[in-house]
Scaffold this active site. Sequence first.
Site, PDB file in Angstrom:
ATOM      1  N   LYS A  95       0.761  -1.071   0.030  1.00 22.62           N
ATOM      2  CA  LYS A  95      -0.095   0.129  -0.062  1.00 22.62           C
ATOM      3  C   LYS A  95       1.015   1.317   0.062  1.00 22.62           C
ATOM      4  O   LYS A  95       0.700   2.137  -0.677  1.00 22.62           O
ATOM      5  CB  LYS A  95      -0.979  -0.071   1.116  1.00 22.62           C
ATOM      6  N   GLN A 119      -5.035  -1.595   9.244  1.00 23.88           N
ATOM      7  CA  GLN A 119      -4.629  -3.102   8.727  1.00 23.88           C
ATOM      8  C   GLN A 119      -5.436  -4.180   9.471  1.00 23.88           C
ATOM      9  O   GLN A 119      -5.267  -4.306  10.770  1.00 23.88           O
ATOM     10  CB  GLN A 119      -3.337  -3.279   8.327  1.00 23.88           C
ATOM     11  N   ASP A 161     -10.923   2.755   3.110  1.00 24.90           N
ATOM     12  CA  ASP A 161     -11.356   1.111   3.097  1.00 24.90           C
ATOM     13  C   ASP A 161     -12.871   1.047   2.734  1.00 24.90           C
ATOM     14  O   ASP A 161     -13.218  -0.073   2.557  1.00 24.90           O
ATOM     15  CB  ASP A 161     -10.909   0.358   4.378  1.00 24.90           C
TER      16      ASP A 161
HETATM   17  N1  GUN Z   1      -6.895  -7.249   5.612  1.00 24.32           N
HETATM   18  C1  GUN Z   1      -7.538  -8.006   4.474  1.00 24.32           C
HETATM   19  N2  GUN Z   1      -7.941  -7.139   3.601  1.00 24.32           N
HETATM   20  C2  GUN Z   1      -8.118  -5.867   4.000  1.00 24.32           C
HETATM   21  C3  GUN Z   1      -8.338  -4.708   3.558  1.00 24.32           C
HETATM   22  O1  GUN Z   1      -8.920  -4.662   2.241  1.00 24.32           O
HETATM   23  N3  GUN Z   1      -8.163  -3.551   4.343  1.00 24.32           N
HETATM   24  C4  GUN Z   1      -7.774  -3.518   5.703  1.00 24.32           C
HETATM   25  N4  GUN Z   1      -7.604  -2.487   6.440  1.00 24.32           N
HETATM   26  N5  GUN Z   1      -7.299  -4.522   6.130  1.00 24.32           N
HETATM   27  C5  GUN Z   1      -7.450  -5.956   5.216  1.00 24.32           C
END
Ligand code: GUN
Length: 279
Positions: free
Chosen positions: A52, A96, A119
């Site tokens: 990211k 996350q 998100d």
């Molecule tokens: N963990 C697995 N997929 C995601 C996601 O799309 N966003 C976040 N913040 N955590 C995750």
Amino acid sequence: MAQLIDGKKISSEIKEELKAKVAELKQKGIEGTLAVIQVGNDPASSVYVKNKKRACEYIGIHSKSFELPEETTQEELLRLISDLNEDGSVNGILTQLPVPAHIDEKEIINAISPKKDVDGFHTQNVGSLAVGQEGFVSCTPAGIIELLKRSDVEIDGKHCVIVGRSNIVGKPMALLMLRENATVTVAHSHTKNLQEICRTADILIVAVGKRELITGDFVKEGAVVIDVGIHRDENKKLFGDVKFEEVSQKASKITPVPGGVGPMTIAMLMNNCVEAMDK
Ligand code: GUN
């Protein structure tokens, strides 16, 4: 043999478009910053967070990372989120997932300002999607819509079967497909006659987390098949929720694993970050 839907190529195109948009916004003096919070050091999460941050750098926005120890308390995490909500230089915030068991995930998700919730997990954003209002949309399902549109798959009036009902993929996927005028069926672990239902799908989207559950017998000739699953065997070979060798003989279009849905999630996160710069 089905035509491959190339998520790697489509996600690169999206990132190029976003890079150009960010450069335009910069000319107007608008900068973007994504705050990424990770609690503990789950290895898979560390890889996602690194990817990211790399994507932010690529499209030209800043990223601020907060790598917190496993023992971080709920209160400490809430305080950090509150500070980031107040920080005018930060447009996007994500925590996350998963967070350690002593932290209440729902409370953390809903502590992030809906205007910075890139998100798309906040209850307000999910509710906006449900009633057709503006808001951030969860990145994986938003990415699947982009994959379908950019591969010239018609959605309007088609029967879409979604296998899986998670908050991150299955449920928002169903809402997005409804928004695109599909007829939607959501199947899950309690569904009877799964195979029969899947065989009625014009578009079959599978997000169950079970390696190669969907074999050729589950698929109608000419269907479009989207595989959200990702599984690694002992030799690190990757598999999806769909048995590719069989299903690709029947489908008209199909996403591979890897290189299908996976790369789209980060591209759509970047799309949400760019949207957040304008809010
Ligand atoms: N963990 C697995 N997929 C995601 C996601 O799309 N966003 C976040 N913040 N955590 C995750």
